[in-house]
Design a protein around this motif. Sequence first.
Motif, PDB file in Angstrom:
ATOM      1  N   LYS A   9       4.975  -2.916  -4.752  1.00 34.11           N
ATOM      2  CA  LYS A   9       6.422  -3.433  -4.493  1.00 34.11           C
ATOM      3  C   LYS A   9       7.272  -3.645  -5.718  1.00 34.11           C
ATOM      4  O   LYS A   9       6.641  -3.727  -6.812  1.00 34.11           O
ATOM      5  CB  LYS A   9       6.248  -4.632  -3.632  1.00 34.11           C
ATOM      6  CG  LYS A   9       5.449  -4.426  -2.219  1.00 34.11           C
ATOM      7  CD  LYS A   9       5.181  -5.473  -1.468  1.00 34.11           C
ATOM      8  CE  LYS A   9       4.352  -5.388  -0.157  1.00 34.11           C
ATOM      9  NZ  LYS A   9       3.909  -6.491   0.493  1.00 34.11           N
ATOM     10  N   TYR A  49       8.171  -1.200   8.170  1.00 30.93           N
ATOM     11  CA  TYR A  49       7.730  -2.264   8.738  1.00 30.93           C
ATOM     12  C   TYR A  49       8.053  -2.626  10.070  1.00 30.93           C
ATOM     13  O   TYR A  49       8.238  -3.746  10.456  1.00 30.93           O
ATOM     14  CB  TYR A  49       8.311  -3.692   7.713  1.00 30.93           C
ATOM     15  CG  TYR A  49       7.470  -3.644   6.490  1.00 30.93           C
ATOM     16  CD1 TYR A  49       6.002  -3.927   6.548  1.00 30.93           C
ATOM     17  CD2 TYR A  49       8.127  -3.720   5.135  1.00 30.93           C
ATOM     18  CE1 TYR A  49       5.528  -4.141   5.329  1.00 30.93           C
ATOM     19  CE2 TYR A  49       7.343  -3.729   4.121  1.00 30.93           C
ATOM     20  CZ  TYR A  49       5.968  -4.024   4.012  1.00 30.93           C
ATOM     21  OH  TYR A  49       5.342  -4.127   2.859  1.00 30.93           O
ATOM     22  N   PHE A  57      10.412 -13.577   9.285  1.00 33.44           N
ATOM     23  CA  PHE A  57      10.511 -13.269   7.951  1.00 33.44           C
ATOM     24  C   PHE A  57      10.969 -11.886   7.545  1.00 33.44           C
ATOM     25  O   PHE A  57      11.190 -11.264   6.398  1.00 33.44           O
ATOM     26  CB  PHE A  57       9.312 -13.394   6.950  1.00 33.44           C
ATOM     27  CG  PHE A  57       7.903 -12.529   7.750  1.00 33.44           C
ATOM     28  CD1 PHE A  57       7.553 -11.383   7.135  1.00 33.44           C
ATOM     29  CD2 PHE A  57       7.307 -13.621   8.381  1.00 33.44           C
ATOM     30  CE1 PHE A  57       6.553 -10.862   7.664  1.00 33.44           C
ATOM     31  CE2 PHE A  57       5.941 -12.867   8.791  1.00 33.44           C
ATOM     32  CZ  PHE A  57       6.001 -11.562   8.590  1.00 33.44           C
ATOM     33  N   LEU A  61      12.028  -9.732   4.185  1.00 32.39           N
ATOM     34  CA  LEU A  61      10.990  -8.609   3.732  1.00 32.39           C
ATOM     35  C   LEU A  61      11.743  -7.488   3.346  1.00 32.39           C
ATOM     36  O   LEU A  61      11.404  -6.895   2.212  1.00 32.39           O
ATOM     37  CB  LEU A  61       9.946  -8.517   4.894  1.00 32.39           C
ATOM     38  CG  LEU A  61       8.877  -7.571   4.614  1.00 32.39           C
ATOM     39  CD1 LEU A  61       8.101  -7.653   3.399  1.00 32.39           C
ATOM     40  CD2 LEU A  61       7.847  -7.409   5.920  1.00 32.39           C
ATOM     41  N   ARG A  85      -7.856  -2.453   0.808  1.00 33.39           N
ATOM     42  CA  ARG A  85      -7.532  -3.757   1.089  1.00 33.39           C
ATOM     43  C   ARG A  85      -8.361  -4.647   0.413  1.00 33.39           C
ATOM     44  O   ARG A  85      -7.860  -5.861  -0.091  1.00 33.39           O
ATOM     45  CB  ARG A  85      -7.712  -3.774   2.772  1.00 33.39           C
ATOM     46  CG  ARG A  85      -6.832  -3.013   3.666  1.00 33.39           C
ATOM     47  CD  ARG A  85      -5.331  -3.481   3.655  1.00 33.39           C
ATOM     48  NE  ARG A  85      -5.373  -4.715   4.445  1.00 33.39           N
ATOM     49  CZ  ARG A  85      -4.232  -5.161   4.679  1.00 33.39           C
ATOM     50  NH1 ARG A  85      -2.808  -4.670   4.485  1.00 33.39           N
ATOM     51  NH2 ARG A  85      -4.010  -6.415   5.562  1.00 33.39           N
ATOM     52  N   ARG A 102      -3.816  -9.324  -5.709  1.00 31.73           N
ATOM     53  CA  ARG A 102      -3.257 -10.607  -5.199  1.00 31.73           C
ATOM     54  C   ARG A 102      -3.810 -11.886  -5.592  1.00 31.73           C
ATOM     55  O   ARG A 102      -2.830 -12.793  -6.182  1.00 31.73           O
ATOM     56  CB  ARG A 102      -2.901 -10.519  -3.851  1.00 31.73           C
ATOM     57  CG  ARG A 102      -1.750  -9.504  -3.117  1.00 31.73           C
ATOM     58  CD  ARG A 102      -1.959  -9.432  -1.962  1.00 31.73           C
ATOM     59  NE  ARG A 102      -0.916  -8.573  -1.284  1.00 31.73           N
ATOM     60  CZ  ARG A 102      -0.995  -7.978   0.045  1.00 31.73           C
ATOM     61  NH1 ARG A 102      -2.047  -8.102   0.794  1.00 31.73           N
ATOM     62  NH2 ARG A 102      -0.264  -7.097   0.498  1.00 31.73           N
ATOM     63  N   ASN A 112       4.169 -10.388  -3.175  1.00 31.29           N
ATOM     64  CA  ASN A 112       2.557 -10.143  -3.072  1.00 31.29           C
ATOM     65  C   ASN A 112       2.309  -8.987  -3.639  1.00 31.29           C
ATOM     66  O   ASN A 112       1.260  -8.506  -3.466  1.00 31.29           O
ATOM     67  CB  ASN A 112       1.897 -10.545  -2.008  1.00 31.29           C
ATOM     68  CG  ASN A 112       2.463  -9.696  -0.830  1.00 31.29           C
ATOM     69  OD1 ASN A 112       3.324  -8.851  -0.804  1.00 31.29           O
ATOM     70  ND2 ASN A 112       1.717  -9.790   0.410  1.00 31.29           N
ATOM     71  N   HIS A 115       1.400  -3.314  -1.220  1.00 32.04           N
ATOM     72  CA  HIS A 115       1.107  -2.986   0.146  1.00 32.04           C
ATOM     73  C   HIS A 115       0.053  -1.962   0.335  1.00 32.04           C
ATOM     74  O   HIS A 115      -0.001  -0.965  -0.668  1.00 32.04           O
ATOM     75  CB  HIS A 115       2.368  -2.342   1.005  1.00 32.04           C
ATOM     76  CG  HIS A 115       1.979  -1.672   2.058  1.00 32.04           C
ATOM     77  ND1 HIS A 115       1.669  -2.366   3.114  1.00 32.04           N
ATOM     78  CD2 HIS A 115       1.750  -0.390   2.237  1.00 32.04           C
ATOM     79  CE1 HIS A 115       1.624  -1.433   4.275  1.00 32.04           C
ATOM     80  NE2 HIS A 115       1.513  -0.387   3.793  1.00 32.04           N
TER      81      HIS A 115
HETATM   82  P1  RTP Z   1       1.314  -5.242   3.581  1.00 29.08           P
HETATM   83  O1  RTP Z   1       1.856  -4.507   4.979  1.00 29.08           O
HETATM   84  O2  RTP Z   1       2.625  -5.595   2.779  1.00 29.08           O
HETATM   85  O3  RTP Z   1       0.087  -4.604   2.879  1.00 29.08           O
HETATM   86  O4  RTP Z   1       1.034  -6.744   3.781  1.00 29.08           O
HETATM   87  P2  RTP Z   1      -0.019  -7.145   4.864  1.00 29.08           P
HETATM   88  O5  RTP Z   1      -0.808  -6.032   5.910  1.00 29.08           O
HETATM   89  O6  RTP Z   1      -1.409  -7.733   3.992  1.00 29.08           O
HETATM   90  O7  RTP Z   1       0.500  -8.175   5.702  1.00 29.08           O
HETATM   91  P3  RTP Z   1       1.795  -8.156   7.006  1.00 29.08           P
HETATM   92  O8  RTP Z   1       1.247  -9.278   7.705  1.00 29.08           O
HETATM   93  O9  RTP Z   1       1.738  -6.853   7.371  1.00 29.08           O
HETATM   94  O10 RTP Z   1       2.969  -8.703   6.299  1.00 29.08           O
HETATM   95  C1  RTP Z   1       3.500  -7.631   5.533  1.00 29.08           C
HETATM   96  C2  RTP Z   1       4.149  -8.227   4.426  1.00 29.08           C
HETATM   97  O11 RTP Z   1       5.267  -9.056   4.832  1.00 29.08           O
HETATM   98  C3  RTP Z   1       5.186 -10.284   3.958  1.00 29.08           C
HETATM   99  N1  RTP Z   1       5.174 -11.359   4.568  1.00 29.08           N
HETATM  100  N2  RTP Z   1       5.872 -12.676   4.289  1.00 29.08           N
HETATM  101  N3  RTP Z   1       7.308 -15.154   4.593  1.00 29.08           N
HETATM  102  C4  RTP Z   1       6.171 -14.707   5.110  1.00 29.08           C
HETATM  103  O12 RTP Z   1       5.511 -15.797   5.708  1.00 29.08           O
HETATM  104  C5  RTP Z   1       5.559 -13.449   5.024  1.00 29.08           C
HETATM  105  N4  RTP Z   1       4.566 -13.108   5.700  1.00 29.08           N
HETATM  106  C6  RTP Z   1       4.251 -11.736   5.439  1.00 29.08           C
HETATM  107  C7  RTP Z   1       4.154 -10.099   2.899  1.00 29.08           C
HETATM  108  O13 RTP Z   1       4.978  -9.409   1.545  1.00 29.08           O
HETATM  109  C8  RTP Z   1       3.241  -9.142   3.430  1.00 29.08           C
HETATM  110  O14 RTP Z   1       2.629  -8.350   2.591  1.00 29.08           O
END
Ligand code: RTP
Length: 149
Positions: A9, A49, A57, A61, A85, A102, A112, A115
Amino acid sequence: MEQTFIMIKPDGVQRGLIGDIISRFEKKGFYLKGMKFMNVERSFAQKHYADLSAQPFFAKLVEYIISGPVVAMVWEGKDVVLTGRRIIGATRPWEAAPGTIRGDYAVEVSRNVIHGSDSVENGKKEIGLWFPDGPSEWKSNLHPWIYEV
Ligand code: RTP
């Protein structure tokens, strides 16, 4: 063999973590099958996304992902989705174990660093979106040193 989509990112790029992140996947024994250094359009980030579009969020994002260049990659190997992961660590950096990307480099969930696809199916979908011409056909000659063939 299984493939996953990994994106460094904008914060990971700006902080100079590209080399370290690629190195962790390479040293593990995974194969880099595609890589692009690129800026992402707003509509493209929204598409990537799309599953999170109802989240509070979501707008932030999308702003974060378009705030600077990203490194989009395809990595290949046995169980690369799940293992990728694990290398990345938990979404919320305070829950990510030390030794993960992370866990070592991030503090906030909204910054973070990286992805990784969360399932084989989503991996295929994301690779199709980011690499419409498909990943490269390159094959590593290290294969027998990494896998029992
Ligand atoms: P990613 O898709 O980026 O690998 O992340 P992930 O599966 O671990 O998590 P996901 O729930 O799909 O969330 C995607 C990305 O959204 C951002 N996020 N911000 N502000 C908040 O509360 C919040 N929650 C999630 C993070 O950058 C997360 O990686």
